[in-house]
Motif scaffolding. Structure first.
Motif: not given
Length: 58
Positions: A6-11, A13, A33, A37, A39, A46, A49
């Motif tokens: 997830c950290g690759d999309v949401v820094p 995480c 998510a 997050h 969502l 997303l 991504s």
């Protein structure tokens, strides 16, 4: 097997998954998510991504 962080999309995480298919990863990501997050739905951008960040693992 495939992996997604997830950290690759949401820094920031730290959540990670290793699943058999992209679809399995997306099911897990959607649940994460929503829970982590806030969502309720994944926007198409997303999802794109996430697909781009999925990598094969051996």
């Amino acid at each position: 097997m495939k992996s997604f962080a997830c950290g690759d999309v949401v820094p920031g995480c730290d959540a990670r998954w290793v699943c058999s298919t992209d679809d399995e990863i997306l099911v897990n990501v959607a649940a994460h998510a929503a829970a982590a997050h806030g969502l309720a739905e994944l926007p198409a951008s997303l999802v794109q991504s996430v697909h781009k960040a999925i990598v094969p693992v051996s």
